[in-house]
Design a protein around this motif. Structure first.
Motif, short mmCIF file in Angstrom:
data_model
loop_
_atom_site.label_atom_id
_atom_site.label_comp_id
_atom_site.label_asym_id
_atom_site.label_seq_id
_atom_site.Cartn_x
_atom_site.Cartn_y
_atom_site.Cartn_z
N TYR A 110 -4.87 6.47 -1.65
CA TYR A 110 -4.18 5.25 -1.29
C TYR A 110 -4.21 4.28 -2.46
O TYR A 110 -5.26 4.02 -3.05
N TRP A 147 0.87 -1.18 0.00
CA TRP A 147 0.00 0.00 0.00
C TRP A 147 0.90 1.24 0.00
O TRP A 147 1.89 1.30 0.75
N ARG A 149 0.66 5.79 -0.65
CA ARG A 149 -0.28 6.92 -0.65
C ARG A 149 0.40 8.14 -1.26
O ARG A 149 1.63 8.23 -1.28
#
Length: 122
Positions: free
Chosen positions: A94, A36, A38
């Motif tokens: 994200y 992940w 962002r």
């Protein structure tokens, strides 16, 4: 190759929680490390969390350590990001991504989702 699709973003008050999901198409999902990241406008995409293909190892950015948890369910071709104690500075788009090897560097990831907006109000 897999194609990630994120969901679960939204607006939340500071101190609240959200869980992001990333469903990835492709029969080889379980062989990929997942991450992940962002990004906010005007800034580079930054690492948030990553997990190995079997979930045995995870790594987190210092800014989210202790608040965010990454996990995966290979039977469902899905990776999750549980975000607790959210802060206004967590506001960003994200992105979920897949890599052939475990890494915190965005350049290691070659399949990216379209992103999901997370907004934390103060």
């Amino acid at each position: 190759q897999v194609q990630p699709v994120e969901s679960g973003g939204g607006l939340v008050q500071a101190g609240g929680s959200l869980r992001l999901s990333c469903a990835a198409s492709g029969r080889t999902f379980s062989s990929y490390a997942m991450g992940w990241f962002r990004q906010v406008p005007g800034k580079e995409r930054e690492f948030v969390a990553t997990i190995t293909w079997n979930g045995a190892r995870t790594s987190y950015a210092n800014s989210v350590k202790g608040r965010f948890t990454i996990s995966r369910d290979n039977a469902k071709n899905t990776v999750y990001l549980q975000m607790n104690s959210l802060k206004p500075e967590d506001t960003a788009v994200y992105y979920c991504a897949a890599a052939g090897f475990w890494s915190t560097a965005p350049s290691a990831y070659d399949s990216w989702g379209q992103g999901t907006q997370v907004t934390v109000s103060s």
